[in-house]
Design a protein around this motif. Structure first.
Motif, PDB file in Angstrom:
ATOM      1  N   VAL A 145      22.107  -7.147   0.986  1.00 55.65           N
ATOM      2  CA  VAL A 145      22.892  -6.078   0.369  1.00 55.65           C
ATOM      3  C   VAL A 145      23.441  -6.840  -0.990  1.00 55.65           C
ATOM      4  O   VAL A 145      24.082  -7.965  -0.874  1.00 55.65           O
ATOM      5  N   GLY A 146      23.218  -5.990  -1.982  1.00 52.82           N
ATOM      6  CA  GLY A 146      23.395  -6.795  -3.245  1.00 52.82           C
ATOM      7  C   GLY A 146      24.841  -6.268  -4.051  1.00 52.82           C
ATOM      8  O   GLY A 146      25.683  -5.559  -3.310  1.00 52.82           O
ATOM      9  N   PRO A 180      12.118 -12.850   7.771  1.00 50.99           N
ATOM     10  CA  PRO A 180      11.890 -12.290   6.419  1.00 50.99           C
ATOM     11  C   PRO A 180      12.981 -11.841   5.704  1.00 50.99           C
ATOM     12  O   PRO A 180      13.899 -11.363   6.445  1.00 50.99           O
ATOM     13  N   LEU A 181      13.067 -11.961   4.412  1.00 47.01           N
ATOM     14  CA  LEU A 181      13.857 -11.410   3.600  1.00 47.01           C
ATOM     15  C   LEU A 181      13.439  -9.939   3.242  1.00 47.01           C
ATOM     16  O   LEU A 181      12.724  -9.524   2.755  1.00 47.01           O
ATOM     17  N   ALA A 182      14.613  -8.918   3.621  1.00 48.71           N
ATOM     18  CA  ALA A 182      14.477  -7.569   3.333  1.00 48.71           C
ATOM     19  C   ALA A 182      15.714  -6.977   2.244  1.00 48.71           C
ATOM     20  O   ALA A 182      16.756  -7.033   2.849  1.00 48.71           O
ATOM     21  N   ALA A 183      15.174  -6.646   1.241  1.00 47.85           N
ATOM     22  CA  ALA A 183      16.195  -6.038   0.122  1.00 47.85           C
ATOM     23  C   ALA A 183      16.465  -4.598   0.390  1.00 47.85           C
ATOM     24  O   ALA A 183      15.614  -3.860   0.442  1.00 47.85           O
ATOM     25  N   LEU A 184      17.870  -4.332   0.620  1.00 51.09           N
ATOM     26  CA  LEU A 184      18.269  -2.836   0.537  1.00 51.09           C
ATOM     27  C   LEU A 184      18.336  -2.486  -1.016  1.00 51.09           C
ATOM     28  O   LEU A 184      19.099  -3.013  -1.893  1.00 51.09           O
ATOM     29  N   VAL A 185      17.521  -1.433  -1.162  1.00 51.06           N
ATOM     30  CA  VAL A 185      17.431  -0.981  -2.921  1.00 51.06           C
ATOM     31  C   VAL A 185      17.539   0.512  -2.868  1.00 51.06           C
ATOM     32  O   VAL A 185      17.298   1.360  -1.812  1.00 51.06           O
ATOM     33  N   PRO A 186      18.112   1.089  -3.966  1.00 49.51           N
ATOM     34  CA  PRO A 186      18.394   2.663  -3.802  1.00 49.51           C
ATOM     35  C   PRO A 186      17.067   3.393  -4.033  1.00 49.51           C
ATOM     36  O   PRO A 186      17.240   4.561  -3.481  1.00 49.51           O
ATOM     37  N   THR A 187      16.142   2.850  -4.427  1.00 49.10           N
ATOM     38  CA  THR A 187      14.846   3.670  -4.534  1.00 49.10           C
ATOM     39  C   THR A 187      13.587   3.023  -4.398  1.00 49.10           C
ATOM     40  O   THR A 187      13.617   1.754  -4.755  1.00 49.10           O
ATOM     41  N   GLY A 188      12.417   3.368  -3.987  1.00 47.68           N
ATOM     42  CA  GLY A 188      11.300   2.786  -4.056  1.00 47.68           C
ATOM     43  C   GLY A 188      10.844   1.809  -3.043  1.00 47.68           C
ATOM     44  O   GLY A 188       9.936   1.223  -3.054  1.00 47.68           O
ATOM     45  N   GLY A 189      11.728   1.728  -1.997  1.00 48.34           N
ATOM     46  CA  GLY A 189      11.537   0.966  -0.826  1.00 48.34           C
ATOM     47  C   GLY A 189      11.037   1.735   0.288  1.00 48.34           C
ATOM     48  O   GLY A 189      10.800   3.308   0.226  1.00 48.34           O
ATOM     49  N   ILE A 190      10.586   1.137   1.621  1.00 50.14           N
ATOM     50  CA  ILE A 190      10.122   1.741   2.506  1.00 50.14           C
ATOM     51  C   ILE A 190      11.128   2.059   3.438  1.00 50.14           C
ATOM     52  O   ILE A 190      12.358   1.310   3.545  1.00 50.14           O
ATOM     53  N   ALA A 191      10.910   3.049   4.694  1.00 49.34           N
ATOM     54  CA  ALA A 191      12.152   3.186   5.640  1.00 49.34           C
ATOM     55  C   ALA A 191      12.150   1.916   6.373  1.00 49.34           C
ATOM     56  O   ALA A 191      11.228   1.362   6.690  1.00 49.34           O
ATOM     57  N   ILE A 192      13.459   1.582   7.051  1.00 50.68           N
ATOM     58  CA  ILE A 192      13.507   0.441   7.831  1.00 50.68           C
ATOM     59  C   ILE A 192      12.953   0.516   9.212  1.00 50.68           C
ATOM     60  O   ILE A 192      12.594  -0.437   9.766  1.00 50.68           O
ATOM     61  N   ASN A 193      12.629   1.591   9.520  1.00 52.74           N
ATOM     62  CA  ASN A 193      12.105   1.846  10.965  1.00 52.74           C
ATOM     63  C   ASN A 193      10.341   1.574  10.578  1.00 52.74           C
ATOM     64  O   ASN A 193       9.623   1.220  11.905  1.00 52.74           O
ATOM     65  N   GLN A 194       9.829   1.192   9.813  1.00 48.92           N
ATOM     66  CA  GLN A 194       8.523   0.797   9.424  1.00 48.92           C
ATOM     67  C   GLN A 194       8.442  -0.804   9.323  1.00 48.92           C
ATOM     68  O   GLN A 194       7.303  -1.200   9.579  1.00 48.92           O
ATOM     69  N   ILE A 203      20.669  -6.251  -6.586  1.00 50.43           N
ATOM     70  CA  ILE A 203      20.065  -7.607  -6.289  1.00 50.43           C
ATOM     71  C   ILE A 203      19.303  -7.864  -7.565  1.00 50.43           C
ATOM     72  O   ILE A 203      18.387  -7.198  -8.124  1.00 50.43           O
ATOM     73  N   PRO A 204      19.549  -9.041  -8.021  1.00 52.43           N
ATOM     74  CA  PRO A 204      18.637  -9.779  -9.375  1.00 52.43           C
ATOM     75  C   PRO A 204      17.113  -9.743  -8.754  1.00 52.43           C
ATOM     76  O   PRO A 204      16.643  -9.655  -8.107  1.00 52.43           O
ATOM     77  N   ALA A 205      16.798  -9.244 -10.060  1.00 53.48           N
ATOM     78  CA  ALA A 205      15.057  -8.604 -10.099  1.00 53.48           C
ATOM     79  C   ALA A 205      14.262 -10.009  -9.711  1.00 53.48           C
ATOM     80  O   ALA A 205      13.478  -9.792  -8.790  1.00 53.48           O
ATOM     81  N   PRO A 206      14.558 -11.038 -10.048  1.00 53.59           N
ATOM     82  CA  PRO A 206      13.788 -12.469  -9.630  1.00 53.59           C
ATOM     83  C   PRO A 206      13.706 -12.575  -8.094  1.00 53.59           C
ATOM     84  O   PRO A 206      12.906 -12.925  -7.443  1.00 53.59           O
ATOM     85  N   TRP A 207      15.122 -12.062  -7.374  1.00 50.61           N
ATOM     86  CA  TRP A 207      15.433 -12.333  -6.176  1.00 50.61           C
ATOM     87  C   TRP A 207      14.411 -11.335  -5.407  1.00 50.61           C
ATOM     88  O   TRP A 207      13.873 -11.462  -4.353  1.00 50.61           O
ATOM     89  N   LEU A 208      14.514 -10.124  -5.999  1.00 50.32           N
ATOM     90  CA  LEU A 208      13.485  -8.952  -5.117  1.00 50.32           C
ATOM     91  C   LEU A 208      12.232  -9.390  -5.181  1.00 50.32           C
ATOM     92  O   LEU A 208      11.679  -9.000  -4.108  1.00 50.32           O
ATOM     93  N   LYS A 209      11.562 -10.012  -5.995  1.00 52.16           N
ATOM     94  CA  LYS A 209      10.129 -10.481  -6.064  1.00 52.16           C
ATOM     95  C   LYS A 209       9.966 -11.402  -4.892  1.00 52.16           C
ATOM     96  O   LYS A 209       8.793 -11.549  -4.514  1.00 52.16           O
ATOM     97  N   GLU A 210      10.907 -12.077  -4.323  1.00 54.17           N
ATOM     98  CA  GLU A 210      10.855 -13.153  -3.484  1.00 54.17           C
ATOM     99  C   GLU A 210      11.184 -12.539  -1.940  1.00 54.17           C
ATOM    100  O   GLU A 210      11.265 -13.309  -1.073  1.00 54.17           O
ATOM    101  N   CYS A 211      11.443 -11.225  -1.895  1.00 51.12           N
ATOM    102  CA  CYS A 211      11.677 -10.647  -0.633  1.00 51.12           C
ATOM    103  C   CYS A 211      10.275 -10.084  -0.083  1.00 51.12           C
ATOM    104  O   CYS A 211       9.590  -9.544  -0.856  1.00 51.12           O
TER     105      CYS A 211
END
Length: 246
Positions: free
Chosen positions: A200-201, A177-191, A207-215
Protein backbone atom coordinates in the motif's frame (compact mmCIF):
# COMPACT_ATOMS: atom_id res chain seq x y z
CA UNK A 1 1.30 5.62 45.89
CA UNK A 2 3.89 7.16 43.53
CA UNK A 3 3.08 10.79 42.78
CA UNK A 4 4.47 13.64 40.68
CA UNK A 5 2.94 17.09 40.95
CA UNK A 6 5.43 19.34 39.16
CA UNK A 7 5.70 19.81 35.40
CA UNK A 8 9.39 20.54 35.98
CA UNK A 9 10.10 17.05 37.30
CA UNK A 10 13.08 15.48 35.47
CA UNK A 11 11.20 12.28 34.60
CA UNK A 12 8.26 14.25 33.24
CA UNK A 13 10.60 16.22 30.99
CA UNK A 14 12.02 12.95 29.61
CA UNK A 15 8.59 11.39 29.02
CA UNK A 16 7.41 14.55 27.27
CA UNK A 17 10.15 14.07 24.65
CA UNK A 18 8.40 10.86 23.54
CA UNK A 19 5.91 13.03 21.67
CA UNK A 20 8.64 13.55 19.05
CA UNK A 21 10.34 10.98 16.82
CA UNK A 22 13.75 12.13 18.02
CA UNK A 23 12.75 11.60 21.64
CA UNK A 24 11.33 8.15 20.92
CA UNK A 25 14.53 7.13 19.16
CA UNK A 26 16.71 8.45 21.98
CA UNK A 27 14.70 6.77 24.74
CA UNK A 28 13.61 3.75 22.68
CA UNK A 29 10.14 4.15 24.16
CA UNK A 30 6.71 5.32 23.02
CA UNK A 31 3.50 6.76 24.48
CA UNK A 32 0.04 5.21 24.45
CA UNK A 33 -3.04 7.05 25.64
CA UNK A 34 -6.32 5.75 27.02
CA UNK A 35 -7.40 2.81 29.16
CA UNK A 36 -8.38 0.51 26.27
CA UNK A 37 -5.25 1.14 24.22
CA UNK A 38 -3.02 0.63 27.27
CA UNK A 39 -4.93 -2.50 28.26
CA UNK A 40 -4.37 -4.03 24.82
CA UNK A 41 -0.66 -3.18 24.94
CA UNK A 42 -0.37 -4.62 28.45
CA UNK A 43 -1.81 -7.88 27.12
CA UNK A 44 0.82 -7.93 24.36
CA UNK A 45 4.47 -9.08 24.48
CA UNK A 46 5.81 -5.51 24.54
CA UNK A 47 7.82 -4.38 27.55
CA UNK A 48 5.76 -2.17 29.86
CA UNK A 49 7.55 0.70 31.62
CA UNK A 50 5.01 2.80 33.56
CA UNK A 51 1.43 4.00 33.62
CA UNK A 52 0.75 7.68 34.35
CA UNK A 53 -2.69 8.64 35.58
CA UNK A 54 -4.57 11.48 37.17
CA UNK A 55 -6.06 11.00 40.62
CA UNK A 56 -9.51 10.87 39.04
CA UNK A 57 -8.51 7.89 36.85
CA UNK A 58 -6.38 6.10 39.45
CA UNK A 59 -9.04 3.51 40.31
CA UNK A 60 -9.42 2.63 36.61
CA UNK A 61 -5.65 2.45 36.14
CA UNK A 62 -5.37 -0.06 39.01
CA UNK A 63 -7.69 -2.40 37.10
CA UNK A 64 -5.17 -2.86 34.29
CA UNK A 65 -1.74 -2.46 35.94
CA UNK A 66 0.04 -3.29 39.18
CA UNK A 67 0.08 -0.27 41.48
CA UNK A 68 3.89 -0.32 41.69
CA UNK A 69 4.02 0.68 38.01
CA UNK A 70 1.47 3.48 38.35
CA UNK A 71 2.47 7.11 38.85
CA UNK A 72 -0.28 9.54 39.82
CA UNK A 73 0.25 13.00 38.36
CA UNK A 74 -1.48 16.36 38.61
CA UNK A 75 -3.82 17.52 35.86
CA UNK A 76 -1.15 20.03 34.78
CA UNK A 77 1.45 17.27 34.44
CA UNK A 78 -0.96 15.05 32.50
CA UNK A 79 -1.70 17.93 30.14
CA UNK A 80 2.04 18.34 29.54
CA UNK A 81 2.59 14.60 29.01
CA UNK A 82 -0.37 13.98 26.75
CA UNK A 83 -0.14 14.59 22.99
CA UNK A 84 -3.94 15.07 22.97
CA UNK A 85 -5.72 18.38 23.35
CA UNK A 86 -8.13 16.68 25.77
CA UNK A 87 -6.11 14.12 27.78
CA UNK A 88 -7.87 10.91 28.77
CA UNK A 89 -6.11 10.84 32.13
CA UNK A 90 -4.22 7.58 31.48
CA UNK A 91 -0.92 7.42 29.62
CA UNK A 92 1.28 4.36 29.21
CA UNK A 93 4.98 4.18 28.38
CA UNK A 94 6.25 1.08 26.58
CA UNK A 95 9.57 0.00 25.07
CA UNK A 96 10.03 0.01 21.30
CA UNK A 97 11.26 -3.44 20.16
CA UNK A 98 14.75 -3.64 18.68
CA UNK A 99 14.87 -3.39 14.89
CA UNK A 100 15.82 -6.55 13.03
CA UNK A 101 15.56 -8.00 9.53
CA UNK A 102 13.97 -11.48 9.55
CA UNK A 103 15.63 -14.20 7.51
CA UNK A 104 12.18 -15.05 6.11
CA UNK A 105 9.56 -12.48 5.13
CA UNK A 106 6.01 -13.74 5.47
CA UNK A 107 2.90 -12.99 3.44
CA UNK A 108 1.28 -9.79 4.60
CA UNK A 109 1.45 -6.03 4.39
CA UNK A 110 4.03 -3.54 3.14
CA UNK A 111 3.47 0.15 3.90
CA UNK A 112 5.46 2.14 1.35
CA UNK A 113 5.75 5.89 1.94
CA UNK A 114 2.49 5.97 3.94
CA UNK A 115 2.65 9.45 5.45
CA UNK A 116 -0.50 9.73 7.53
CA UNK A 117 -0.16 8.16 11.02
CA UNK A 118 -3.90 7.53 11.20
CA UNK A 119 -3.81 5.51 7.99
CA UNK A 120 -0.70 3.66 9.09
CA UNK A 121 -2.23 2.77 12.44
CA UNK A 122 -5.49 1.63 10.88
CA UNK A 123 -3.66 -0.59 8.38
CA UNK A 124 -1.56 -2.13 11.15
CA UNK A 125 -4.75 -2.85 13.10
CA UNK A 126 -6.35 -4.45 10.03
CA UNK A 127 -3.26 -6.56 9.33
CA UNK A 128 -3.32 -7.91 12.88
CA UNK A 129 -7.06 -8.58 12.66
CA UNK A 130 -6.70 -10.55 9.43
CA UNK A 131 -3.75 -12.63 10.62
CA UNK A 132 -0.75 -10.79 9.15
CA UNK A 133 1.39 -9.82 12.16
CA UNK A 134 4.61 -9.19 10.22
CA UNK A 135 4.31 -5.67 8.80
CA UNK A 136 7.02 -4.15 6.62
CA UNK A 137 7.51 -0.39 6.55
CA UNK A 138 9.42 1.27 3.73
CA UNK A 139 10.02 4.89 4.74
CA UNK A 140 6.89 6.94 5.56
CA UNK A 141 5.77 8.10 9.00
CA UNK A 142 6.73 6.65 12.38
CA UNK A 143 4.49 3.73 13.46
CA UNK A 144 5.34 4.50 17.11
CA UNK A 145 3.99 8.07 17.02
CA UNK A 146 1.07 8.80 19.38
CA UNK A 147 -1.43 9.21 16.51
CA UNK A 148 -0.38 5.94 14.89
CA UNK A 149 -0.52 4.09 18.22
CA UNK A 150 -3.99 5.50 18.86
CA UNK A 151 -5.16 4.34 15.43
CA UNK A 152 -3.88 0.81 16.10
CA UNK A 153 -5.90 0.78 19.36
CA UNK A 154 -2.87 -0.93 20.92
CA UNK A 155 -2.80 -3.85 18.47
CA UNK A 156 0.70 -2.81 17.37
CA UNK A 157 1.81 -4.71 20.46
CA UNK A 158 1.06 -7.94 18.58
CA UNK A 159 2.83 -6.84 15.38
CA UNK A 160 6.33 -7.56 14.17
CA UNK A 161 7.32 -4.22 12.68
CA UNK A 162 10.09 -4.60 10.09
CA UNK A 163 11.82 -1.52 8.66
CA UNK A 164 13.37 -2.06 5.23
CA UNK A 165 14.56 0.02 2.32
CA UNK A 166 12.96 -0.78 -1.02
CA UNK A 167 16.27 -2.25 -2.16
CA UNK A 168 16.42 -4.54 0.88
CA UNK A 169 12.84 -5.64 0.29
CA UNK A 170 13.12 -6.41 -3.42
CA UNK A 171 16.46 -8.19 -2.98
CA UNK A 172 15.43 -10.27 0.04
CA UNK A 173 16.12 -13.91 -0.77
CA UNK A 174 13.17 -15.41 1.10
CA UNK A 175 10.00 -13.45 0.54
CA UNK A 176 6.64 -13.85 -1.21
CA UNK A 177 5.97 -12.08 -4.53
CA UNK A 178 5.38 -8.32 -4.39
CA UNK A 179 1.82 -7.22 -5.21
CA UNK A 180 1.10 -3.49 -5.49
CA UNK A 181 -2.34 -2.07 -4.76
CA UNK A 182 -3.11 0.47 -7.51
CA UNK A 183 -6.26 2.55 -8.23
CA UNK A 184 -6.69 1.33 -11.83
CA UNK A 185 -5.26 -1.10 -14.34
CA UNK A 186 -4.61 -4.03 -12.02
CA UNK A 187 -6.13 -7.48 -11.74
CA UNK A 188 -8.55 -8.70 -9.07
CA UNK A 189 -6.88 -10.07 -5.97
CA UNK A 190 -8.77 -13.38 -6.27
CA UNK A 191 -6.81 -14.11 -9.45
CA UNK A 192 -3.53 -14.53 -7.60
CA UNK A 193 -2.09 -16.59 -4.76
CA UNK A 194 -2.74 -15.71 -1.13
CA UNK A 195 1.01 -15.85 -0.54
CA UNK A 196 1.91 -12.26 -1.42
CA UNK A 197 3.31 -9.11 0.10
CA UNK A 198 0.56 -6.55 -0.43
CA UNK A 199 2.03 -3.07 -0.94
CA UNK A 200 0.00 0.00 0.00
CA UNK A 201 1.55 3.27 -1.12
CA UNK A 202 1.47 6.95 -0.31
CA UNK A 203 -1.98 8.52 0.06
CA UNK A 204 -1.39 11.24 -2.55
CA UNK A 205 1.24 9.82 -4.88
CA UNK A 206 0.80 6.07 -4.60
CA UNK A 207 3.73 3.72 -5.15
CA UNK A 208 6.73 5.09 -7.13
CA UNK A 209 6.66 4.01 -10.78
CA UNK A 210 10.09 2.30 -10.68
CA UNK A 211 8.89 0.20 -7.75
CA UNK A 212 5.72 -0.82 -9.58
CA UNK A 213 7.85 -2.24 -12.38
CA UNK A 214 9.54 -4.53 -9.86
CA UNK A 215 6.26 -5.96 -8.55
CA UNK A 216 4.99 -9.29 -9.85
CA UNK A 217 1.34 -8.23 -9.59
CA UNK A 218 -0.67 -5.03 -9.79
CA UNK A 219 -3.96 -5.32 -7.91
CA UNK A 220 -7.03 -3.11 -8.26
CA UNK A 221 -10.19 -3.34 -6.18
CA UNK A 222 -13.36 -3.61 -8.29
CA UNK A 223 -15.48 -0.49 -7.70
CA UNK A 224 -18.68 -0.41 -9.78
CA UNK A 225 -19.78 2.77 -8.02
CA UNK A 226 -18.85 6.24 -9.26
CA UNK A 227 -15.74 6.54 -7.09
CA UNK A 228 -12.23 6.91 -8.50
CA UNK A 229 -10.34 5.71 -5.45
CA UNK A 230 -10.58 4.90 -1.76
CA UNK A 231 -8.66 6.13 1.26
CA UNK A 232 -5.40 4.16 1.63
CA UNK A 233 -6.44 2.62 4.94
CA UNK A 234 -9.83 1.52 3.61
CA UNK A 235 -8.46 0.14 0.34
CA UNK A 236 -5.62 -1.69 2.06
CA UNK A 237 -7.93 -3.17 4.69
CA UNK A 238 -10.37 -4.43 2.06
CA UNK A 239 -7.53 -5.98 0.06
CA UNK A 240 -6.19 -7.74 3.15
CA UNK A 241 -9.64 -9.13 3.90
CA UNK A 242 -10.13 -10.30 0.32
CA UNK A 243 -6.74 -12.01 0.37
CA UNK A 244 -7.87 -14.34 3.17
CA UNK A 245 -11.38 -14.81 1.79
CA UNK A 246 -10.37 -16.63 -1.39
Amino acid sequence: MNQIQSVHNKLIKIITTLQSKKGREEQNQFLAEGIRTCQTLLDSPLQFINLYTTEKMFSEAKKIADEKYIIVVSDAVMKKLSPSTTPSGVLGVFAIPAKKIPSVLKAGLVLAHVSDPGNMGTLIRSAIAFGFPQIIIVEGCDPWSPKAIQATAGTIGFAEIVHLTWSDLKNHQQRPPLAALVPTGGIAINQISKNILLIVGNEAHGIPAPWLKECVYLITLPMPGKIESLNAAIAGSIALYLSISQ
